[in-house]
Each structure stands twice: as structure tokens, then as C-alpha cells.
Design a protein around this motif. Structure first.
Motif, PDB file in Angstrom:
ATOM      1  N   ILE A  71       0.677  -1.342  -0.008  1.00 42.60           N
ATOM      2  CA  ILE A  71      -0.021  -0.172   0.142  1.00 42.60           C
ATOM      3  C   ILE A  71       0.999   1.171   0.015  1.00 42.60           C
ATOM      4  O   ILE A  71       0.620   2.143  -0.805  1.00 42.60           O
ATOM      5  CB  ILE A  71      -0.873  -0.030   1.108  1.00 42.60           C
ATOM      6  N   SER A  72       1.808   1.274   0.758  1.00 40.13           N
ATOM      7  CA  SER A  72       2.618   2.426   0.961  1.00 40.13           C
ATOM      8  C   SER A  72       3.490   2.506  -0.427  1.00 40.13           C
ATOM      9  O   SER A  72       3.919   3.708  -0.939  1.00 40.13           O
ATOM     10  CB  SER A  72       3.759   2.342   2.331  1.00 40.13           C
ATOM     11  N   PHE A  73       3.906   1.506  -1.070  1.00 42.38           N
ATOM     12  CA  PHE A  73       4.604   1.527  -2.400  1.00 42.38           C
ATOM     13  C   PHE A  73       3.948   2.273  -3.432  1.00 42.38           C
ATOM     14  O   PHE A  73       4.383   3.347  -4.028  1.00 42.38           O
ATOM     15  CB  PHE A  73       4.973   0.089  -2.823  1.00 42.38           C
ATOM     16  N   ILE A  74       2.519   1.972  -3.471  1.00 40.48           N
ATOM     17  CA  ILE A  74       1.771   2.532  -4.552  1.00 40.48           C
ATOM     18  C   ILE A  74       1.362   3.945  -4.054  1.00 40.48           C
ATOM     19  O   ILE A  74       1.173   5.072  -4.952  1.00 40.48           O
ATOM     20  CB  ILE A  74       0.314   1.934  -4.760  1.00 40.48           C
ATOM     21  N   ASN A  75       1.492   4.488  -2.813  1.00 40.34           N
ATOM     22  CA  ASN A  75       1.134   5.945  -2.431  1.00 40.34           C
ATOM     23  C   ASN A  75       2.602   6.612  -2.620  1.00 40.34           C
ATOM     24  O   ASN A  75       2.621   7.748  -2.733  1.00 40.34           O
ATOM     25  CB  ASN A  75       0.699   5.766  -0.716  1.00 40.34           C
TER      26      ASN A  75
END
Length: 437
Positions: free
Chosen positions: A219-223
Motif C-alpha cells: 500500500i505504501s509503495f503505490i502511495n
């Protein structure tokens, strides 16, 4: 089988009701008398689709009971530990007070061949320590670790029809006996060829926290990509679609937005990092600190988009916040990005009017200074800005043309990238997503 479930919060209440639904005789134990009274009356203390039905069915059948008296576990073959493991105050490490307390309270009622099965998410090494405690008590009981993998909103389904089962058991004959008991509990799932991993304590403990760490990282990667998209003019939703076609990556959990929250992912990745530090391997999961940081930055980005739309001054501006729960199909506001955004905007002087199909009561207990309304149209009426921060179906399906006359100023921040940007712009709205041009 006769089963006890110690702890009747989110995990325990669902597990107890689901086990009764599968035909077992179950007693749920909790120190909270109000919770026990509610559950005994068939009332779920939180919103979870499908739970009220199986709770009522279990009580009506006589297979499901609840008590605050630990003596009610007498005669149970398996005792599931399902208590909370919150962060310690002022620290990132997990507080194991409730886990230790549950085991200590159980010990007088354990018998030869009975099994204590941990389901709570704990730091690696906890099961071995508790197994030694159980063994030293001399009852002849065994200990296993059987982590849960529940998704809020799908917890009943995930318990009755899990996508995998994990048993952390001791070596030798004790392990054979522990596995046999767990196999009997999960006979229905195993008959459907549910994947089963039988392993040691440490691996079973790591399965849960590493799964949560991986999901949080995704999730944090795509954010993080959304942050790059915002300064380059790229569209993070199309980027996610494109890389999601790669079978090695997959599209799930690649939705950029305001980030993750709830009672599991945030605390679990922090506790995992803290435990790694204790083990002298903090560098191995040092990236989790950046995962956490990226996640928190996206909340601030939503707040900044609203404030910037008013040239930096939102004092007295009416802001409609759609969503309070950390995710749809839940009333859970623990570490909720949605509630965090609402409270922050209120703190900056905005007149915040918030709504949510299920989470208003829980949100109001934490932040009574916010104005809450049950009706979405009432929240939108007279709004100078609209912020969508929980992707409930009711919010996703709003007709932008129909609701346009309700607002004072047609400006919307789509904190979950769940709205149809073209439709909103065509209807006359100024639309702002995250990581989208």
C-alpha cells in the motif's frame, strides 16, 4: 468439541460465533460485563456483516454461551486466546499484558491433553515463553499458535472458510496431539482442502506479522508512486493497473489514497520493527519505518489539498467529510485515516460535518468536537468542500450532478480514488484525487 475463547473483542466474538456455527460447543470469556451481556442477548458489540446472524443462531441452538467467569471454561478441550495486543503507551512494542493475563487465568482450569491455542498477534518468541509457563504449571496441557487472518468486513467468511490454516506446534508426540485437536476443530475447512501449514512456534508467529508488513508495504509503495505522480502529471491509478497485470505483482492492495489504518496493520508493523530491534536485527525491517511514514504523509496530503483550495485559510469553511471508519463494511475507527483527517480539519478551524453508515458512534466517543449527521445529503448541504475518505458504496455511487445543487462550492477531494473523476468534472465539480492529474 467443547471450546473456550478467551477475549470477546473483534477477533474473539467472531471466532466464538463461527466455531458454534460449525457445530462446536463454545463458551466465550471476557472481563467486560457489558460486552458479555450484549453478546449473551445476541447483540454484536461492533458492526461486522454476517456476525449478528451466526451469533443469534449459536445462542438459539444452545451451542454458544458467554461468561465473565473463567470457571466456565472447565471441560473445554481447546482454549483459544483472542485478546488484544495493543501498542505499549509511549512505545511501538506490543503490550502483552492481556495475553499473559489470559494464560495465567486459564492455568488453574487446564487438564491433561487440553490445548491452549493462541490466535492473538504477538511478537516472535512469545509462544515459546508461554509454552514453558503452561508446562511448568504441571497440568499436562499443551500450547499451539494458530494465527488469524481476518479481514474486517469479511471476518465471518474468513473464519468459516479460511484461505489457509497455520499451526505452530511443539516437536514430537506433543505436536502430534496438538495437531490432532486443531484438525478436529477445523475439520470442515480441511475437508474442503484448505491449505495447511504445520510449523514451529516462531514461524507461526512470523506468518501473521510478515503478512501484514507485506500488505502495508504494498500500500505504501503505490502511495509513494502517487507522490511522484503528483509532481510529474502521471496517473497513479493507470500505473497501478499496468503493473498489476504482472502476475508477480498483482493488482490487489495497489489502490493509492489516504492510506491504511485500523487495529492491525499500523500497530503490527510498529511492533514488528520494535521486536526486530530487541533481537538485534532492526536493520532487517528498517524499511517499515518508511512504510509507516509514507502512510501518515498521505493523510496530511488530503488535509493540504483542502486547505490549499482555500488559499491556506479554512477557518469557518464548511467541510463535508464522507467516511469515518478506516475501511468500508466496518465501524472500526482505530487509527482511522478518515477520522484523523476530519479531526485535523476541525483543529484548523473548519466547520466539519462528518457522516458514515456505521462508525458515527465510535467516532463521536473519540472526537465529540466534530458535528456528525447520519444522512449523506445533510452532510453535503452547504458544504464549501467535500472530502471522501472511506470508500463506502453509498459514497462511490453518489450522482455528482444530483448532489451539485446541495453544496455551496463544488470542490471534492477523493481521498480513496474511488469516484468517477470524469463524471464529477463533467457535472461541474473541481475534482482532486491523489496521484491523479
Amino acid at each position: 468439541m467443547k471450546i473456550s475463547v478467551i477475549g470477546c473483542g473483534y477477533l474473539g466474538a467472531v471466532h466464538a460465533a463461527a466455531m458454534a456455527e460449525l457445530g462446536h460447543e463454545v463458551v466465550g470469556i471476557d472481563v467486560d460485563e457489558n460486552k458479555i451481556r450484549a453478546l449473551s442477548a445476541g447483540t454484536a458489540p461492533f458492526f461486522e456483516p454476517g456476525l449478528p446472524e451466526i451469533l443469534a443462531a449459536g445462542i438459539a441452538s444452545g451451542r454458544l454461551t458467554f461468561s465473565s467467569d473463567m470457571a466456565a471454561v472447565q471441560g473445554a478441550q481447546i482454549h483459544f486466546i483472542a485478546v488484544g495486543t495493543p501498542q505499549r503507551k509511549g512505545e511501538h512494542a506490543a503490550d502483552l499484558t492481556y495475553v499473559d493475563g489470559a494464560v495465567d487465568s486459564l492455568i488453574p482450569y487446564l487438564s491433561q491433553g487440553s490445548l491452549v491455542a493462541g490466535k492473538s498477534t504477538v511478537p516472535v518468541g512469545t509462544a515459546a515463553r508461554l509454552a514453558a509457563k503452561v508446562k511448568e504449571a504441571g497440568s499436562g496441557a499443551l500450547l499451539a499458535w494458530n494465527p488469524e487472518f481476518l479481514r474486517e468486513g469479511f471476518a465471518v467468511e474468513d473464519t468459516i472458510s479460511p484461505d489457509r490454516l497455520v499451526y505452530g506446534i511443539p516437536d514430537g508426540d506433543e505436536g502430534v496431539a496438538a495437531k490432532a485437536l486443531l484438525d478436529e476443530v477445523y475439520a470442515v475447512a480441511l475437508s474442503r482442502e484448505t491449505p495447511l501449514v504445520v510449523t514451529d512456534y516462531a514461524t507461526a508467529e512470523l506468518v501473521k506479522v510478515s503478512a501484514n508488513a507485506f500488505l502495508a508495504t504494498k500500500i505504501s509503495f503505490i502511495n509513494a508512486m502517487a507522490e511522484i505522480a503528483e509532481v510529474t502529471g502521471a496517473d497513479v491509478t493507470q500505473l497501478a493497473d499496468a503493473i498489476g497485470f504482472d502476475a508477480r505483482i498483482g493488482r490487489r492492495f495497489l489502490n493509492a489514497g489516504v492510506g491504511f489504518g485500523g487495529g492491525c496493520l499500523p500497530k503490527d508493523i510498529r511492533a514488528f520493527a520494535a521486536r526486530a530491534e530487541e533481537l538485534g536485527k532492526g536493520e532487517s525491517v528498517a524499511f517499515l519505518k518508511e512504510v509507516d511514514s509514507i502512510n501518515l504523509r498521505r493523510r496530511q496530503r488530503v488535509i493540504d489539498l483542502v486547505v490549499d483550495s482555500f488559499d491556506g485559510n479554512i477557518f469557518g469553511k464548511r467541510v463535508a467529510v464522507l467516511g469515518l471508519a478506516f475501511k468500508p463494511d466496518s465501524d472500526d475507527v482505530r487509527d482511522s485515516p478518515a477520522l484523523n483527517v476530519a479531526a485535523a480539519l476541525k483543529g484548523l478551524g473548519a466547520e466539519v460535518v462528518a457522516t458514515d453508515p456505521e462508525a458515527i458512534a465510535n467516532a463521536a466517543r473519540l472526537h465529540p468536537q466534530i458535528t456528525y449527521v447520519a444522512d449523506t445529503r445533510e452532510a453535503l448541504t452547504g458544504a464549501d468542500a467535500v472530502v471522501v475518505v472511506t470508500e463506502w458504496k453509498q459514497f462511490r455511487e453518489l450522482d455528482p450532478a444530483e448532489i451539485l445543487p446541495l453544496v455551496n462550492r463544488a470542490f471534492v477531494v477523493d481521498g480513496r480514488n474511488c469516484l468517477d473523476a470524469k463524471a464529477y468534472r463533467a457535472a461541474g465539480w473541481t475534482y482532486q484525487g491523489l496521484g491523479r492529474p
